[in-house]
Design a protein around this motif. Structure first.
Motif, PDB file in Angstrom:
ATOM      1  N   GLY A  19       1.838  -9.535  19.719  1.00 58.44           N
ATOM      2  CA  GLY A  19       2.929  -8.866  20.414  1.00 58.44           C
ATOM      3  C   GLY A  19       4.051  -8.382  19.521  1.00 58.44           C
ATOM      4  O   GLY A  19       4.983  -7.717  20.001  1.00 58.44           O
ATOM      5  N   ARG A  20       3.981  -8.691  18.223  1.00 58.62           N
ATOM      6  CA  ARG A  20       5.032  -8.242  17.304  1.00 58.62           C
ATOM      7  C   ARG A  20       4.536  -7.022  16.541  1.00 58.62           C
ATOM      8  O   ARG A  20       3.526  -7.082  15.849  1.00 58.62           O
ATOM      9  N   ARG A  21       5.251  -5.940  16.674  1.00 58.12           N
ATOM     10  CA  ARG A  21       4.856  -4.692  16.022  1.00 58.12           C
ATOM     11  C   ARG A  21       5.335  -4.705  14.573  1.00 58.12           C
ATOM     12  O   ARG A  21       6.519  -4.908  14.305  1.00 58.12           O
ATOM     13  N   LEU A  22       4.403  -4.490  13.641  1.00 60.43           N
ATOM     14  CA  LEU A  22       4.743  -4.451  12.216  1.00 60.43           C
ATOM     15  C   LEU A  22       5.155  -3.046  11.791  1.00 60.43           C
ATOM     16  O   LEU A  22       6.126  -2.881  11.047  1.00 60.43           O
ATOM     17  N   TRP A  23       4.393  -2.065  12.205  1.00 57.24           N
ATOM     18  CA  TRP A  23       4.707  -0.673  11.915  1.00 57.24           C
ATOM     19  C   TRP A  23       4.049   0.207  12.964  1.00 57.24           C
ATOM     20  O   TRP A  23       3.152  -0.232  13.694  1.00 57.24           O
ATOM     21  N   ILE A 204       1.456   1.328  -9.807  1.00 59.21           N
ATOM     22  CA  ILE A 204       1.488   2.390  -8.806  1.00 59.21           C
ATOM     23  C   ILE A 204       1.913   3.704  -9.454  1.00 59.21           C
ATOM     24  O   ILE A 204       1.315   4.763  -9.213  1.00 59.21           O
ATOM     25  N   GLN A 205       2.926   3.641 -10.300  1.00 59.19           N
ATOM     26  CA  GLN A 205       3.423   4.853 -10.948  1.00 59.19           C
ATOM     27  C   GLN A 205       2.397   5.422 -11.928  1.00 59.19           C
ATOM     28  O   GLN A 205       2.275   6.644 -12.065  1.00 59.19           O
ATOM     29  N   ARG A 206       1.666   4.547 -12.633  1.00 57.60           N
ATOM     30  CA  ARG A 206       0.659   5.020 -13.587  1.00 57.60           C
ATOM     31  C   ARG A 206      -0.497   5.733 -12.884  1.00 57.60           C
ATOM     32  O   ARG A 206      -1.025   6.726 -13.390  1.00 57.60           O
ATOM     33  N   LEU A 207      -0.911   5.200 -11.748  1.00 59.88           N
ATOM     34  CA  LEU A 207      -2.161   5.639 -11.145  1.00 59.88           C
ATOM     35  C   LEU A 207      -2.008   6.669 -10.045  1.00 59.88           C
ATOM     36  O   LEU A 207      -2.895   7.502  -9.837  1.00 59.88           O
ATOM     37  N   SER A 208      -0.921   6.615  -9.306  1.00 62.92           N
ATOM     38  CA  SER A 208      -0.855   7.417  -8.083  1.00 62.92           C
ATOM     39  C   SER A 208      -0.111   8.733  -8.282  1.00 62.92           C
ATOM     40  O   SER A 208       0.829   8.817  -9.068  1.00 62.92           O
ATOM     41  N   GLN A 209      -0.560   9.723  -7.541  1.00 63.17           N
ATOM     42  CA  GLN A 209       0.119  11.009  -7.523  1.00 63.17           C
ATOM     43  C   GLN A 209       1.134  11.080  -6.388  1.00 63.17           C
ATOM     44  O   GLN A 209       2.022  11.930  -6.390  1.00 63.17           O
ATOM     45  N   SER A 210       0.979  10.215  -5.404  1.00 66.77           N
ATOM     46  CA  SER A 210       1.906  10.193  -4.275  1.00 66.77           C
ATOM     47  C   SER A 210       1.999   8.768  -3.751  1.00 66.77           C
ATOM     48  O   SER A 210       1.121   7.938  -4.014  1.00 66.77           O
ATOM     49  N   GLN A 211       3.077   8.485  -3.037  1.00 70.12           N
ATOM     50  CA  GLN A 211       3.287   7.152  -2.481  1.00 70.12           C
ATOM     51  C   GLN A 211       3.630   7.255  -0.996  1.00 70.12           C
ATOM     52  O   GLN A 211       4.223   8.239  -0.542  1.00 70.12           O
ATOM     53  N   LEU A 212       3.234   6.222  -0.268  1.00 72.43           N
ATOM     54  CA  LEU A 212       3.589   6.081   1.136  1.00 72.43           C
ATOM     55  C   LEU A 212       4.388   4.801   1.273  1.00 72.43           C
ATOM     56  O   LEU A 212       3.889   3.713   0.970  1.00 72.43           O
ATOM     57  N   ASN A 213       5.628   4.938   1.699  1.00 66.67           N
ATOM     58  CA  ASN A 213       6.496   3.781   1.917  1.00 66.67           C
ATOM     59  C   ASN A 213       6.315   3.317   3.355  1.00 66.67           C
ATOM     60  O   ASN A 213       6.752   3.979   4.290  1.00 66.67           O
ATOM     61  N   LEU A 214       5.636   2.188   3.515  1.00 70.10           N
ATOM     62  CA  LEU A 214       5.335   1.661   4.843  1.00 70.10           C
ATOM     63  C   LEU A 214       6.576   0.992   5.402  1.00 70.10           C
ATOM     64  O   LEU A 214       6.992  -0.061   4.934  1.00 70.10           O
ATOM     65  N   GLN A 215       7.177   1.606   6.397  1.00 69.40           N
ATOM     66  CA  GLN A 215       8.437   1.123   6.933  1.00 69.40           C
ATOM     67  C   GLN A 215       8.195   0.106   8.051  1.00 69.40           C
ATOM     68  O   GLN A 215       7.436   0.374   8.979  1.00 69.40           O
ATOM     69  N   PRO A 216       8.869  -1.061   7.993  1.00 67.22           N
ATOM     70  CA  PRO A 216       8.745  -2.026   9.071  1.00 67.22           C
ATOM     71  C   PRO A 216       9.252  -1.435  10.391  1.00 67.22           C
ATOM     72  O   PRO A 216      10.166  -0.605  10.391  1.00 67.22           O
ATOM     73  N   PHE A 217       8.637  -1.861  11.479  1.00 68.56           N
ATOM     74  CA  PHE A 217       9.037  -1.364  12.796  1.00 68.56           C
ATOM     75  C   PHE A 217      10.462  -1.794  13.119  1.00 68.56           C
ATOM     76  O   PHE A 217      10.841  -2.944  12.944  1.00 68.56           O
ATOM     77  N   GLN A 218      11.229  -0.836  13.591  1.00 70.17           N
ATOM     78  CA  GLN A 218      12.603  -1.094  14.012  1.00 70.17           C
ATOM     79  C   GLN A 218      12.696  -0.899  15.519  1.00 70.17           C
ATOM     80  O   GLN A 218      12.604   0.230  16.020  1.00 70.17           O
ATOM     81  N   PRO A 219      12.841  -2.003  16.306  1.00 67.53           N
ATOM     82  CA  PRO A 219      12.879  -1.848  17.769  1.00 67.53           C
ATOM     83  C   PRO A 219      14.118  -1.099  18.220  1.00 67.53           C
ATOM     84  O   PRO A 219      15.117  -1.020  17.523  1.00 67.53           O
TER      85      PRO A 219
END
Length: 219
Positions: A19-23, A204-219
């Motif tokens: 019941g707790r939403r993470l994202w 992450i910086q060495r390997l990735s061309q892009s990043q996704l910042n997974l934001q915690p759910f804000q009720p």
């Protein structure tokens, strides 16, 4: 870039536990040759996102497409051969390392593939290991050695996408760099891509061309 140019697309994914939403409403596009780094604080559900993308956990909302087709259109077993998730603590079966590598070829979905010990030897050499590594019982391997074995077990199946969850967390610095070089070499092949989590932001910086910042759910 057209929709058909993407290897993997996810739209509107949500994750809730007890019941707790993470994202919620997470979307991403993954192109051939791309490494996408997932960045967010610990406990925000990066692993759970990778597991959803690999269909190891159910998709609670939203949709996933590989090459503009849903997993059901591919059939789920076939999809999982094309999009492979690797856990930080991979499952290693009883028996030698060699037996662990040979095991997937006993499954019906891989019946057209053949185990290639020569290719495994090449990869092992790149990671500073010899064939003796495969003679040891898999259950006696260290955490880092288990990560190496699991990566080789996945690579030999020629997936299109690797979902890597802290793939070098238990490796020393030299082996980490060797594994990164192997991964980048693999990505030079047509239609390969990777999504990566790592507590090492420099990785992450060495390997990735892009990043996704997974934001915690804000009720």
């Amino acid at each position: 870039m057209t929709v058909d140019s993407f290897l993997l697309q996810a739209t509107g994914l949500t994750c809730a536990i007890a019941g707790r939403r993470l994202w919620e409403n997470v979307s991403l596009d993954l192109r051939p040759g791309e490494v996408l780094g997932l960045v967010s604080p610990s406990g925000t559900g990066k692993t759970l996102l990778l597991r959803q993308l690999g269909l190891l956990d159910s998709v609670q909302s939203g949709r996933i497409k590989f090459r503009n087709r849903t997993p059901a259109q591919w059939t789920f077993p076939v999809y999982r051969t094309k999009v492979i998730y690797l856990s930080q603590r991979p499952t290693i079966f009883p028996g030698t390392g060699l037996a662990n590598l040979q095991h997937p070829f006993s499954l019906a979905v891989h019946h057209q593939r053949t185990f290639d010990l020569g290719q495994i030897q090449v990869w092992l050499a790149q990671l500073g290991r010899t064939l003796d590594f495969l003679e040891r019982p898999g259950t006696e391997l260290s955490g880092g050695e288990a990560q190496i074995l699991a990566l080789l077990r996945a690579l030999q199946l020629d997936p299109h996408i690797l979902l890597l969850d802290e793939p070098t967390a238990s490796l020393d610095a030299a082996t980490t760099l060797a594994l990164e070089r192997l991964l980048l070499q693999w990505l030079q092949q047509p239609d390969k891509a990777c999504i990566l989590t790592s507590h090492d932001l420099s990785q992450i910086q060495r390997l990735s061309q892009s990043q996704l910042n997974l934001q915690p759910f804000q009720p």
